[in-house]
Design an enzyme around this catalytic site. Structure first.
Site, mmCIF file in Angstrom:
data_model
loop_
_atom_site.group_PDB
_atom_site.id
_atom_site.type_symbol
_atom_site.label_atom_id
_atom_site.label_comp_id
_atom_site.label_asym_id
_atom_site.label_seq_id
_atom_site.Cartn_x
_atom_site.Cartn_y
_atom_site.Cartn_z
ATOM 1 C CG PHE A 30 40.393 39.419 49.123
ATOM 2 C CD1 PHE A 30 40.511 40.345 50.148
ATOM 3 C CD2 PHE A 30 41.510 38.658 48.788
ATOM 4 C CE1 PHE A 30 41.710 40.508 50.839
ATOM 5 C CE2 PHE A 30 42.716 38.821 49.467
ATOM 6 C CZ PHE A 30 42.817 39.740 50.497
ATOM 7 C CG ASP A 58 41.119 35.914 41.858
ATOM 8 O OD1 ASP A 58 41.634 34.807 42.080
ATOM 9 O OD2 ASP A 58 41.293 36.905 42.594
ATOM 10 C CE LYS A 116 43.616 32.108 48.650
ATOM 11 N NZ LYS A 116 44.138 32.684 49.867
HETATM 12 C C1 LIG Z 1 40.320 35.125 45.276
HETATM 13 C C2 LIG Z 1 41.648 35.605 45.767
HETATM 14 N N1 LIG Z 1 42.423 36.345 44.973
HETATM 15 C C3 LIG Z 1 43.616 36.800 45.355
HETATM 16 C C4 LIG Z 1 44.107 36.516 46.624
HETATM 17 C C5 LIG Z 1 45.440 37.042 47.043
HETATM 18 O O1 LIG Z 1 46.372 35.990 47.170
HETATM 19 P P1 LIG Z 1 47.714 36.225 47.990
HETATM 20 O O2 LIG Z 1 47.310 36.340 49.432
HETATM 21 O O3 LIG Z 1 48.543 35.021 47.701
HETATM 22 O O4 LIG Z 1 48.325 37.477 47.504
HETATM 23 C C6 LIG Z 1 43.334 35.750 47.499
HETATM 24 C C7 LIG Z 1 43.811 35.483 48.852
HETATM 25 O O5 LIG Z 1 43.081 35.189 49.765
HETATM 26 C C8 LIG Z 1 42.069 35.288 47.060
HETATM 27 O O6 LIG Z 1 41.286 34.550 47.841
#
Ligand SMILES: Cc1ncc(COP(=O)(O)O)c(C=O)c1O
Length: 475
Positions: free
Chosen positions: A165, A250, A279
């Site tokens: 994700f 990530d 976050k």
């Molecule tokens: C590992 C990871 N990458 C990217 C994202 C995307 O972040 P955003 O919701 O701020 O776009 C999330 C969101 O849950 C995430 O957990």
């Protein structure tokens, strides 16, 4: 003499004053109906079905308070944004001071000192990287990483993992490892290839084509709280280096102390070419994300004076976001939050492992720091197996709701299931939780899981209702 111009309000132009607290209170009772009418009706259906429509009215630290004054322990922390807790006084003061300082925010044809400070401080934690690119959300950081990697390598391909994700905008969605998110939105970005997580041979095969710009991976996957084998990330980084592919971590969920280290990759001594953060950096108040990267990559993107703004976003580097990031890092340092996440995470995992040895529904406890997954699976005894099968036939993963709903209703503990059709419950608490909170968590889980092993019982009556709802929802 001050050069500050005098602001004059005449009786015909009074200062408008909006009392947000009052507005919130006046509209509180109507919130679900307003959302049904004007926003996402399905979300309201979800909340009403599982009984989460309690109307939260206040948040402080690791706690939420509903309209009746009930106090809930929040183990979801807004999907990980409230690492320092809700409404931390230091963060509030920092944000107020930005507003009060009348700064020349977002001039665009200037550069911000606050962005300079935040970039410098972030890089102090990750000294092998040189440059920072700021954006407004996690998914924007992923989008930037895709563009930067393609631009820096001249290659089109991106490799990602099953169950990954990385966000839900088009590029990030192209790297999403679950069909539930992709369905209805395809075709997505071309040249994106999926490999199983924790599978080095598959990664090597994918990289062998030598047209892969980047391998983008979560060190611990958020969907499922999947922790790789100890050799996976170091070997993956080495494979990337050998094949001319950039290794992108990530750390949007795992970064900034969540796993008991500033970055989760530190558990394995890995030094990525790019690190994505978001976050927790916001302090939960002002959206912000960051891509930390090497100079040679950055310089390929911003390579000429006429390409100074070739990638960016209007609101990136705004003063409130930068101040939120700076204040969050200061709170983390001052309150030694990372060490605390490490210690309390260890405590909880050990406690869960001890407790759950007694319960046949519990399969595994995994995670690092305060990112913890508790996986459930089919029981061995016949009586329990029949009940499990009934639930699974109605809706895969429904069992977890038999745990999360009583945790919420009876113990006032907010948790989440770690993904669609998942058998794992995820704990992602604010990193400021205390030993007393951990006592409560351990007690609440023990009671609820014990109750799932009593058939018939209140929990399995709830199971029958959920099966009814699931069948109804399918039509
Ligand atoms: C590992 C990871 N990458 C990217 C994202 C995307 O972040 P955003 O919701 O701020 O776009 C999330 C969101 O849950 C995430 O957990």
């Amino acid at each position: 003499m001050s050069h500050r111009p005098q602001l004059i309000y005449t009786s015909n132009s009074p200062v408008m004053s909006l009392n947000v607290a009052q507005l919130y209170a006046e509209n509180e009772a109507d919130r679900y109906d307003m959302h049904t009418r004007h926003l996402n009706e399905q979300m309201v259906r979800v909340l009403r079905t599982i009984g989460y429509d309690v109307g939260f009215c206040r948040g402080a630290g690791q706690y939420l308070y509903d309209r009746d004054g009930n106090k809930f322990l929040d183990l979801l922390s807004g999907y990980g944004v409230f690492a320092i807790g809700r409404n931390h006084p230091a963060l509030r003061e920092a944000l107020k001071s930005v507003i009060d300082a009348e700064l020349p925010n977002l001039v665009q044809f200037d550069v911000s000192p606050l962005a300079g400070v935040l970039a410098k401080r972030l890089l102090e934690f990750v000294p092998y990287l040189d440059k920072v690119f700021f954006a407004n959300s996690g998914t924007e950081a992923t989008e930037a990483a895709i563009k930067f990697a393609r631009c820096a390598t001249g290659r089109p391909g991106i490799v990602y993992c099953e169950h990954a994700f990385h966000g839900l905008t088009n590029g990030s969605l192209s790297l999403n490892g679950d069909a539930i998110f992709r369905n209805g939105f395809e075709p997505l970005l071309p040249h994106c290839r999926v490999v199983p997580f924790n599978d080095l041979a598959a990664l090597e095969r994918a990289l062998a084509s030598r047209d892969i710009a980047a391998f983008i991976v979560e060190p611990i996957q958020g969907k499922g709280v999947n922790v790789p084998d100890d050799d996976y990330l170091p070997q993956a980084a080495a494979l990337c280096r050998r094949h001319g592919t950039l290794f992108v971590a990530d750390e949007i969920q795992t970064g900034l102390g969540r796993t008991g280290r500033f970055l989760a990759v530190e558990h394995w001594g890995v030094e990525p070419d790019m690190v994505l953060l978001a976050k927790a950096l916001s302090g939960g108040h002002v959206p912000v994300s960051a891509v930390l990267t090497r100079k040679r990559i950055y310089d390929r993107v911003f390579d000429r004076i006429d390409r100074a703004v070739v990638h960016g976003s209007t609101y990136a580097k705004n003063d409130l976001a930068m101040a939120a990031g700076i204040a969050t890092l200061e709170v983390m340092k001052h309150e030694r939050i990372i060490a605390r996440a490490d210690r309390l995470g260890e405590r909880l995992r050990l406690a869960f492992k001890r407790l759950f040895d007694r319960y046949e529904f519990v399969r595994e406890v995994r995670g690092k720091g305060l990112m913890i997954g508790i996986e459930f699976g089919p029981p061995t005894s016949l009586k329990l197996k029949a009940s499990w099968n009934l639930l699974e036939a109605a809706n895969k993963g429904l069992f977890c709701q038999l745990v999360t709903i009583p945790l919420f209703k009876d113990h006032k503990v907010l948790t989440q299931v770690a993904g669609h059709a998942s058998h794992t419950i995820k704990l992602l608490p604010p990193l400021i939780i205390t030993d007393e909170d951990c006592d409560l968590i351990e007690h609440a889980f023990d009671e609820v899981i014990a109750a799932t092993h009593r058939v018939p019982g209140a929990i399995w009556s709830l199971g029958k209702t959920l099966v009814g709802n699931a069948v109804q929802a399918r039509g």
